[in-house]
Design a protein around this motif. Structure first.
Motif, PDB file in Angstrom:
ATOM      1  N   ARG A   6      -3.137  -8.060   4.363  1.00  0.00           N
ATOM      2  CA  ARG A   6      -2.751  -6.606   4.286  1.00  0.00           C
ATOM      3  C   ARG A   6      -1.835  -6.275   5.580  1.00  0.00           C
ATOM      4  NH1 ARG A   6      -6.883  -3.530   5.047  1.00  0.00           N
ATOM      5  NH2 ARG A   6      -6.356  -2.823   7.378  1.00  0.00           N
ATOM      6  N   ILE A   7      -1.962  -6.816   6.722  1.00  0.00           N
ATOM      7  CA  ILE A   7      -1.073  -6.324   7.825  1.00  0.00           C
ATOM      8  C   ILE A   7       0.350  -7.028   7.600  1.00  0.00           C
ATOM      9  CG2 ILE A   7      -0.909  -6.886  10.324  1.00  0.00           C
ATOM     10  CD1 ILE A   7      -3.641  -6.372  10.740  1.00  0.00           C
TER      11      ILE A   7
ATOM     12  N   GLU B 130       2.124  -5.304   4.935  1.00  0.00           N
ATOM     13  CA  GLU B 130       2.692  -4.113   5.400  1.00  0.00           C
ATOM     14  C   GLU B 130       4.051  -4.212   6.613  1.00  0.00           C
ATOM     15  OE1 GLU B 130      -0.656  -2.109   7.370  1.00  0.00           O
ATOM     16  OE2 GLU B 130      -1.623  -1.594   5.452  1.00  0.00           O
ATOM     17  N   LYS B 131       3.872  -5.370   7.469  1.00  0.00           N
ATOM     18  CA  LYS B 131       4.848  -5.587   7.992  1.00  0.00           C
ATOM     19  C   LYS B 131       6.209  -6.108   7.232  1.00  0.00           C
ATOM     20  CE  LYS B 131       2.600  -6.970  12.222  1.00  0.00           C
ATOM     21  NZ  LYS B 131       2.448  -7.812  13.307  1.00  0.00           N
TER      22      LYS B 131
ATOM     23  N   ASN C 270       7.158  -4.870   4.428  1.00  0.00           N
ATOM     24  CA  ASN C 270       7.598  -3.814   3.821  1.00  0.00           C
ATOM     25  C   ASN C 270       8.181  -2.938   4.777  1.00  0.00           C
ATOM     26  OD1 ASN C 270       6.603  -4.335   1.181  1.00  0.00           O
ATOM     27  ND2 ASN C 270       4.584  -3.213   1.406  1.00  0.00           N
ATOM     28  N   ALA C 271       7.760  -2.973   5.868  1.00  0.00           N
ATOM     29  CA  ALA C 271       8.344  -2.162   6.971  1.00  0.00           C
ATOM     30  C   ALA C 271       9.704  -2.741   7.423  1.00  0.00           C
ATOM     31  CB  ALA C 271       7.477  -2.062   8.127  1.00  0.00           C
TER      32      ALA C 271
END
Length: 77
Positions: free
Chosen positions: A58-59, A62-63, A65-66
């Motif tokens: 998940r992390i 998210e990274k 996507n960021a």
């Protein structure tokens, strides 16, 4: 009874005996593993590691996507 029939009979009996023995041995080991505290500890550890892996995945997503958003912001300038 001729010798060929006796040999076939003996081979058949030994084969069936081996299959039955292997089947009961497998069932017995499965029952022992269910009660084994070491096996339970390993199951708990695997469950914990799977949870940690899910968090790391998940992390990572998210990274990514960021980072993608930041690149798009830089392109818009």
């Amino acid at each position: 009874m001729d010798p060929f029939s006796m040999v076939v009979g003996i081979v058949l009996i030994v084969t069936i005996g081996g299959i039955v023995r292997a089947r009961y041995k497998h069932q017995g080991s499965a029952l022992r593993l269910a009660d084994d505290p070491e096996a339970q500890r390993m199951r708990d550890e695997i469950k914990h590691l799977k949870e940690r892996l899910a968090v790391l995945e998940r992390i990572t997503v998210e990274k990514e996507n960021a980072l993608e958003r930041e690149i798009e912001l830089l392109r818009d300038r």
